[in-house]
Each structure stands twice: as C-alpha cells, then as structure tokens.
Design a protein around this motif. Structure first.
Motif, PDB file in Angstrom:
ATOM      1  N   MET A   1       0.824  -1.192   0.000  1.00  0.00           N
ATOM      2  CA  MET A   1       0.000   0.000   0.000  1.00  0.00           C
ATOM      3  C   MET A   1       0.867   1.254   0.000  1.00  0.00           C
ATOM      4  SD  MET A   1      -3.068   0.976   0.016  1.00  0.00           S
ATOM      5  CE  MET A   1      -4.041   2.370   0.340  1.00  0.00           C
ATOM      6  N   ALA A   2       1.940   1.226   0.796  1.00  0.00           N
ATOM      7  CA  ALA A   2       2.830   2.384   0.871  1.00  0.00           C
ATOM      8  C   ALA A   2       3.525   2.614  -0.466  1.00  0.00           C
ATOM      9  CB  ALA A   2       3.862   2.188   1.980  1.00  0.00           C
ATOM     10  N   LYS A   3       3.874   1.517  -1.169  1.00  0.00           N
ATOM     11  CA  LYS A   3       4.512   1.650  -2.476  1.00  0.00           C
ATOM     12  C   LYS A   3       3.555   2.294  -3.475  1.00  0.00           C
ATOM     13  CE  LYS A   3       7.805  -2.128  -2.182  1.00  0.00           C
ATOM     14  NZ  LYS A   3       8.276  -3.374  -2.781  1.00  0.00           N
ATOM     15  N   LEU A   4       2.290   1.941  -3.430  1.00  0.00           N
ATOM     16  CA  LEU A   4       1.296   2.499  -4.335  1.00  0.00           C
ATOM     17  C   LEU A   4       1.152   4.004  -4.113  1.00  0.00           C
ATOM     18  CD1 LEU A   4      -0.877   2.042  -6.490  1.00  0.00           C
ATOM     19  CD2 LEU A   4      -2.483   1.596  -4.636  1.00  0.00           C
ATOM     20  N   VAL A   5       1.086   4.421  -2.865  1.00  0.00           N
ATOM     21  CA  VAL A   5       0.984   5.840  -2.533  1.00  0.00           C
ATOM     22  C   VAL A   5       2.231   6.575  -3.018  1.00  0.00           C
ATOM     23  CG1 VAL A   5       0.883   7.495  -0.630  1.00  0.00           C
ATOM     24  CG2 VAL A   5      -0.569   5.461  -0.590  1.00  0.00           C
ATOM     25  N   PHE A   6       3.394   5.966  -2.817  1.00  0.00           N
ATOM     26  CA  PHE A   6       4.645   6.570  -3.250  1.00  0.00           C
ATOM     27  C   PHE A   6       4.680   6.734  -4.772  1.00  0.00           C
ATOM     28  CE2 PHE A   6       9.073   6.121  -4.679  1.00  0.00           C
ATOM     29  CZ  PHE A   6       9.606   7.262  -4.086  1.00  0.00           C
ATOM     30  N   VAL A   7       4.265   5.726  -5.508  1.00  0.00           N
ATOM     31  CA  VAL A   7       4.251   5.774  -6.965  1.00  0.00           C
ATOM     32  C   VAL A   7       3.260   6.834  -7.450  1.00  0.00           C
ATOM     33  CG1 VAL A   7       3.649   4.457  -9.047  1.00  0.00           C
ATOM     34  CG2 VAL A   7       5.055   3.414  -7.275  1.00  0.00           C
ATOM     35  N   LEU A   8       2.099   6.919  -6.816  1.00  0.00           N
ATOM     36  CA  LEU A   8       1.121   7.932  -7.193  1.00  0.00           C
ATOM     37  C   LEU A   8       1.645   9.344  -6.938  1.00  0.00           C
ATOM     38  CD1 LEU A   8      -2.244   6.325  -6.021  1.00  0.00           C
ATOM     39  CD2 LEU A   8      -1.449   6.655  -8.364  1.00  0.00           C
ATOM     40  N   LEU A   9       2.297   9.550  -5.804  1.00  0.00           N
ATOM     41  CA  LEU A   9       2.876  10.866  -5.505  1.00  0.00           C
ATOM     42  C   LEU A   9       3.990  11.217  -6.489  1.00  0.00           C
ATOM     43  CD1 LEU A   9       3.001  10.913  -1.607  1.00  0.00           C
ATOM     44  CD2 LEU A   9       1.561  12.289  -3.103  1.00  0.00           C
ATOM     45  N   LEU A  10       4.793  10.238  -6.843  1.00  0.00           N
ATOM     46  CA  LEU A  10       5.862  10.446  -7.816  1.00  0.00           C
ATOM     47  C   LEU A  10       5.286  10.794  -9.188  1.00  0.00           C
ATOM     48  CD1 LEU A  10       8.919  10.409  -7.986  1.00  0.00           C
ATOM     49  CD2 LEU A  10       8.799   8.014  -8.622  1.00  0.00           C
ATOM     50  N   ALA A  11       4.233  10.110  -9.599  1.00  0.00           N
ATOM     51  CA  ALA A  11       3.575  10.399 -10.873  1.00  0.00           C
ATOM     52  C   ALA A  11       2.963  11.798 -10.862  1.00  0.00           C
ATOM     53  CB  ALA A  11       2.507   9.355 -11.165  1.00  0.00           C
ATOM     54  N   LEU A  12       2.345  12.173  -9.756  1.00  0.00           N
ATOM     55  CA  LEU A  12       1.756  13.504  -9.617  1.00  0.00           C
ATOM     56  C   LEU A  12       2.827  14.583  -9.700  1.00  0.00           C
ATOM     57  CD1 LEU A  12      -0.881  15.016  -9.124  1.00  0.00           C
ATOM     58  CD2 LEU A  12      -0.437  14.823  -6.685  1.00  0.00           C
ATOM     59  N   LEU A  13       3.947  14.346  -9.072  1.00  0.00           N
ATOM     60  CA  LEU A  13       5.064  15.287  -9.128  1.00  0.00           C
ATOM     61  C   LEU A  13       5.569  15.428 -10.564  1.00  0.00           C
ATOM     62  CD1 LEU A  13       7.096  17.065  -7.581  1.00  0.00           C
ATOM     63  CD2 LEU A  13       8.527  15.041  -7.379  1.00  0.00           C
ATOM     64  N   GLY A  14       5.711  14.348 -11.271  1.00  0.00           N
ATOM     65  CA  GLY A  14       6.163  14.376 -12.662  1.00  0.00           C
ATOM     66  C   GLY A  14       5.210  15.142 -13.560  1.00  0.00           C
ATOM     67  N   ILE A  15       3.925  14.887 -13.402  1.00  0.00           N
ATOM     68  CA  ILE A  15       2.915  15.596 -14.192  1.00  0.00           C
ATOM     69  C   ILE A  15       2.951  17.091 -13.885  1.00  0.00           C
ATOM     70  CG2 ILE A  15       0.425  15.880 -14.526  1.00  0.00           C
ATOM     71  CD1 ILE A  15       0.199  12.824 -14.136  1.00  0.00           C
ATOM     72  N   SER A  16       3.107  17.426 -12.630  1.00  0.00           N
ATOM     73  CA  SER A  16       3.186  18.822 -12.232  1.00  0.00           C
ATOM     74  C   SER A  16       4.389  19.521 -12.867  1.00  0.00           C
ATOM     75  CB  SER A  16       3.261  18.922 -10.705  1.00  0.00           C
ATOM     76  OG  SER A  16       3.476  20.236 -10.303  1.00  0.00           O
ATOM     77  N   MET A  17       5.532  18.843 -12.903  1.00  0.00           N
ATOM     78  CA  MET A  17       6.732  19.424 -13.503  1.00  0.00           C
ATOM     79  C   MET A  17       6.550  19.638 -15.003  1.00  0.00           C
ATOM     80  SD  MET A  17       9.695  17.380 -11.392  1.00  0.00           S
ATOM     81  CE  MET A  17      11.002  17.995 -12.413  1.00  0.00           C
ATOM     82  N   ILE A  18       5.933  18.700 -15.675  1.00  0.00           N
ATOM     83  CA  ILE A  18       5.697  18.830 -17.116  1.00  0.00           C
ATOM     84  C   ILE A  18       4.734  19.985 -17.397  1.00  0.00           C
ATOM     85  CG2 ILE A  18       4.659  17.695 -19.123  1.00  0.00           C
ATOM     86  CD1 ILE A  18       5.821  15.055 -17.991  1.00  0.00           C
TER      87      ILE A  18
END
Length: 105
Positions: A1-18
């Motif tokens: 579960m923690a890995k899923l949250v981490f991956v989602l936050l990482l994806a959100l950060l990437g989208i925000s940067m783009i």
C-alpha cells in the motif's frame, strides 16, 4: 500500500513538472522582449491599430489616440499593454513635453 501511494505521488510530481514547463514555454512566447516590440518594429500603416489597442481602456480616447499616433509615426513603436511598458520603446518613452512630462501615452 505504501509503495502504491509513493508511486502515485511520484507520478503527480512528474505531471506537475511537465505542466509547469509547458506553461513557462507558452509565457515565453509573449515576453516583452520577444522582438514584436521595440524601436522600428512597426510600419506606419500599423500605427492606428496599435494605438487603438494601446488606448482601448482609457476614458480619454481622443487625446490618447492623437498623441499615440503622433508618437508612433515618429518612433514606429507602440509599447505593449494599455499602460506602462514604455521601456520597450525608448523613443516613445523619452519624448517629453515642454514641461518635461511624457508626450506619449
């Protein structure tokens, strides 16, 4: 579960940067020094339309248009926006009245 949250936050950060880069790229197109403004950037036939844009939100349209067109004919430049930004057009900025006030709107 923690890995899923981490991956989602990482994806959100990437989208925000783009998205930030895309917005910055679009804003750079409209930067004041992009070459669309400056001394000699206009032809004399473009002065009326540029002065209409410059004087579009003033309550003193007739004097604004008169002096703007006079300044544009001399400088072949009209600053961007409705007010200010005169540093983009030095001739427009430095032309003064006999009293030392700005001649160009």
């Amino acid at each position: 579960m923690a890995k899923l949250v981490f991956v989602l936050l990482l994806a959100l950060l990437g989208i925000s940067m783009i998205a930030t880069q895309c917005i910055a790229k679009d804003a750079a197109q409209y930067h004041l020094d992009s070459g669309n403004y400056g001394p000699g950037s206009l032809q004399s036939y473009q002065c009326p339309s540029q002065c209409s844009r410059r004087c579009g939100q003033t309550q003193y349209k007739k004097p604004c248009m008169f002096f703007c067109q006079k300044c544009c004919a001399k400088c072949l430049c009209v600053p961007p926006g409705y007010y200010g930004n005169k540093s983009v057009c030095p001739c427009y900025n430095n032309w003064k009245t006999k009293r030392g006030g700005p001649k160009c709107p």
